[in-house]
Design a protein around this motif. Structure first.
Motif, PDB file in Angstrom:
ATOM      1  N   ILE A 189       0.350  14.179   5.728  1.00  0.00           N
ATOM      2  CA  ILE A 189       0.430  12.725   5.568  1.00  0.00           C
ATOM      3  C   ILE A 189       0.830  12.104   6.910  1.00  0.00           C
ATOM      4  CG2 ILE A 189       2.842  12.825   4.791  1.00  0.00           C
ATOM      5  CD1 ILE A 189       2.220  10.434   2.980  1.00  0.00           C
ATOM      6  N   PRO A 190       0.136  11.049   7.353  1.00  0.00           N
ATOM      7  CA  PRO A 190       0.484  10.415   8.635  1.00  0.00           C
ATOM      8  C   PRO A 190       1.677   9.482   8.497  1.00  0.00           C
ATOM      9  CG  PRO A 190      -1.428   9.340   7.683  1.00  0.00           C
ATOM     10  CD  PRO A 190      -1.086  10.480   6.776  1.00  0.00           C
ATOM     11  N   PHE A 191       2.462   9.419   9.550  1.00  0.00           N
ATOM     12  CA  PHE A 191       3.596   8.499   9.620  1.00  0.00           C
ATOM     13  C   PHE A 191       3.732   8.031  11.064  1.00  0.00           C
ATOM     14  CE2 PHE A 191       8.161   7.711  10.381  1.00  0.00           C
ATOM     15  CZ  PHE A 191       8.332   6.632   9.524  1.00  0.00           C
ATOM     16  N   TYR A 217      -0.787  12.102  15.930  1.00  0.00           N
ATOM     17  CA  TYR A 217      -1.751  11.414  15.070  1.00  0.00           C
ATOM     18  C   TYR A 217      -2.170  10.092  15.701  1.00  0.00           C
ATOM     19  CZ  TYR A 217      -3.566   8.731  11.112  1.00  0.00           C
ATOM     20  OH  TYR A 217      -4.347   7.958  10.293  1.00  0.00           O
ATOM     21  N   THR A 266       0.849  -1.190   0.000  1.00  0.00           N
ATOM     22  CA  THR A 266       0.000   0.000   0.000  1.00  0.00           C
ATOM     23  C   THR A 266       0.884   1.239   0.000  1.00  0.00           C
ATOM     24  OG1 THR A 266      -0.111   0.052   2.426  1.00  0.00           O
ATOM     25  CG2 THR A 266      -1.845  -1.165   1.270  1.00  0.00           C
ATOM     26  N   ALA A 267       0.274   2.358  -0.346  1.00  0.00           N
ATOM     27  CA  ALA A 267       1.007   3.625  -0.355  1.00  0.00           C
ATOM     28  C   ALA A 267       0.133   4.711   0.250  1.00  0.00           C
ATOM     29  CB  ALA A 267       1.408   4.005  -1.780  1.00  0.00           C
ATOM     30  N   GLU A 268       0.713   5.492   1.137  1.00  0.00           N
ATOM     31  CA  GLU A 268       0.005   6.594   1.777  1.00  0.00           C
ATOM     32  C   GLU A 268       0.319   7.868   1.006  1.00  0.00           C
ATOM     33  OE1 GLU A 268      -2.751   7.445   4.610  1.00  0.00           O
ATOM     34  OE2 GLU A 268      -1.521   5.655   4.945  1.00  0.00           O
ATOM     35  N   GLU A 269      -0.729   8.540   0.546  1.00  0.00           N
ATOM     36  CA  GLU A 269      -0.536   9.755  -0.241  1.00  0.00           C
ATOM     37  C   GLU A 269      -0.970  10.984   0.550  1.00  0.00           C
ATOM     38  OE1 GLU A 269      -1.900   9.688  -4.243  1.00  0.00           O
ATOM     39  OE2 GLU A 269      -1.577   7.526  -4.474  1.00  0.00           O
ATOM     40  N   GLU A 270      -0.403  12.097   0.203  1.00  0.00           N
ATOM     41  CA  GLU A 270      -0.689  13.354   0.890  1.00  0.00           C
ATOM     42  C   GLU A 270      -2.140  13.788   0.657  1.00  0.00           C
ATOM     43  OE1 GLU A 270       0.633  17.917   0.199  1.00  0.00           O
ATOM     44  OE2 GLU A 270       2.278  16.467   0.405  1.00  0.00           O
ATOM     45  N   LYS A 291      -4.533   6.640  14.692  1.00  0.00           N
ATOM     46  CA  LYS A 291      -5.210   5.949  13.598  1.00  0.00           C
ATOM     47  C   LYS A 291      -6.710   5.888  13.866  1.00  0.00           C
ATOM     48  CE  LYS A 291      -1.336   2.960  12.332  1.00  0.00           C
ATOM     49  NZ  LYS A 291      -0.877   1.562  12.167  1.00  0.00           N
ATOM     50  N   ARG A 316       1.615  13.253  12.354  1.00  0.00           N
ATOM     51  CA  ARG A 316       1.139  13.705  11.063  1.00  0.00           C
ATOM     52  C   ARG A 316       2.066  14.833  10.596  1.00  0.00           C
ATOM     53  NH1 ARG A 316      -3.442  13.610   8.057  1.00  0.00           N
ATOM     54  NH2 ARG A 316      -4.643  12.565   9.690  1.00  0.00           N
TER      55      ARG A 316
END
Length: 343
Positions: A65-67, A84, A56-60, A86, A71
């Motif tokens: 963008i959360p990490f 942040y 999967t990829a997290e996009e802005e 979830k 965030r």
């Protein structure tokens, strides 16, 4: 396409990525190739290999963008971080009414505050403290206590203090003896106070939660007893009332096979083999029992000696308990005499 060809192709792409900026050409030396649409293409390609292994990829979204538990927010050319959680986060922490030492609950609040302040930008500190307070209220913490721990102290993260190396302190610390006791409200604190004046004795309270064993069942099947290892075991004689007690780090099945081999070859190194051959007795291997499970070697040796000492009519020789401390021998003998007197 072979694996080596694919790797060569990927290596070529990573080593030959160029882009233009303000009329000048640049070669990218770190990271994956940049460009619109490339991420989706790579992701689709990777996920096409195995349906059970998907990336999967997290996009802005909205310039953020959360990490992990922060965030990252993009404000022009500046990046700032906020706390942040979830969407699946339950917000559960150690409940205030749980059976745990009070200092553990206080430390949880203060350390969570320290963590949040260190992760976030100062502009978000106030709302993070408010959010943290709300979560702890949900977990039963008194509002007055939270105001004292969260609001009445500095909102700045603590400064790291580098302590100088103190050789004397290190030597003293090596002499400290730690003892564990189960945590029982009121009683455990009173026991700790008894040792307060003894600087080299530290009492550590441990938590026991037998409730977990009742609520959560073990879904996996238990291992068969013959495949247990790190055990103290007993093997009875089928022709008399004597019992052999031993310990092993191997599977109990393998150890029984060794005993059978020793008895068949009449080896004089094992008390079980000596008993079987000297008396022409048949050993009842099918009734082998595991007395203790202990992975630690020296603890297992102690349990073996203790089992031999408390068991009557053993095949074991006196040498098997030579290393047992005299105090244990005295207590065992005292217990046997007390039992015989009251029987």
């Amino acid at each position: 396409m072979s694996q080596s060809d694919l790797l060569e192709l990927v290596r070529f792409i990573f080593d030959n990525t160029y882009f233009t900026y303000q009329g000048r050409y640049y070669r990218q030396t770190l990271g994956a190739p940049m460009g619109e649409g490339s991420l989706a293409t790579v992701l689709e390609h990777f996920n096409s290999y195995n349906t059970h292994l998907q990336f999967t990829a997290e996009e802005e979204v909205d310039n953020s963008i959360p990490f992990l538990d922060i965030r990252v927010i993009r404000m022009g050319e500046v990046l700032r971080t906020d706390w942040y959680n979830k969407p699946s986060s339950s917000g559960r922490y150690l409940h205030y009414r749980s059976c745990h030492p009070q200092n553990m609950k206080l430390n949880l609040v203060t350390q969570m505050k320290t963590r949040v302040l260190r992760l976030t930008h100062p502009t978000f500190h106030s709302q993070c403290i408010f959010k943290l307070k709300k979560l702890f209220v949900m977990n039963g913490y008194p509002i007055k206590l939270l105001n004292k721990l969260l609001c009445n102290t500095s909102s700045s993260p603590p400064v790291e203090v580098t302590m100088s190396l103190n050789t004397d302190a290190m030597i003293d610390r090596a002499d400290i003896v730690y003892a564990t006791i189960p945590y029982i409200p009121v009683l455990s604190n009173k026991i700790s106070l008894i040792f307060k004046d003894y600087k080299h004795i530290k009492i550590v309270k441990t938590m026991k939660h037998p409730l977990f064993k009742l609520v959560f069942s073990r879904l996996k099947d238990k291992e068969k007893e013959e495949y247990e290892s790190g055990v103290v075991y007993s093997i009875p004689c089928g022709s008399c009332e004597r019992t052999y007690i031993g310990q092993t780090s191997r599977w109990i099945k393998e150890r029984i096979t060794s005993h059978k081999s020793d008895a068949r070859r009449n080896l004089r190194t094992c008390a079980l083999a000596i008993h079987a051959n000297n008396n022409d007795h048949v050993i009842d291997y099918s009734n082998t029992k595991i007395l203790f499970k202990e992975p630690h070697y020296h603890k297992r040796l102690f349990l073996e000696m203790l089992s031999i000492a408390v068991t009557d009519n053993t095949m074991n020789t006196k040498q098997d308990t030579n290393n047992l401390n005299n105090i244990y021998s005295y207590l065992i003998e005292l217990s046997k005499n007390f039992a015989s007197t009251n029987s």
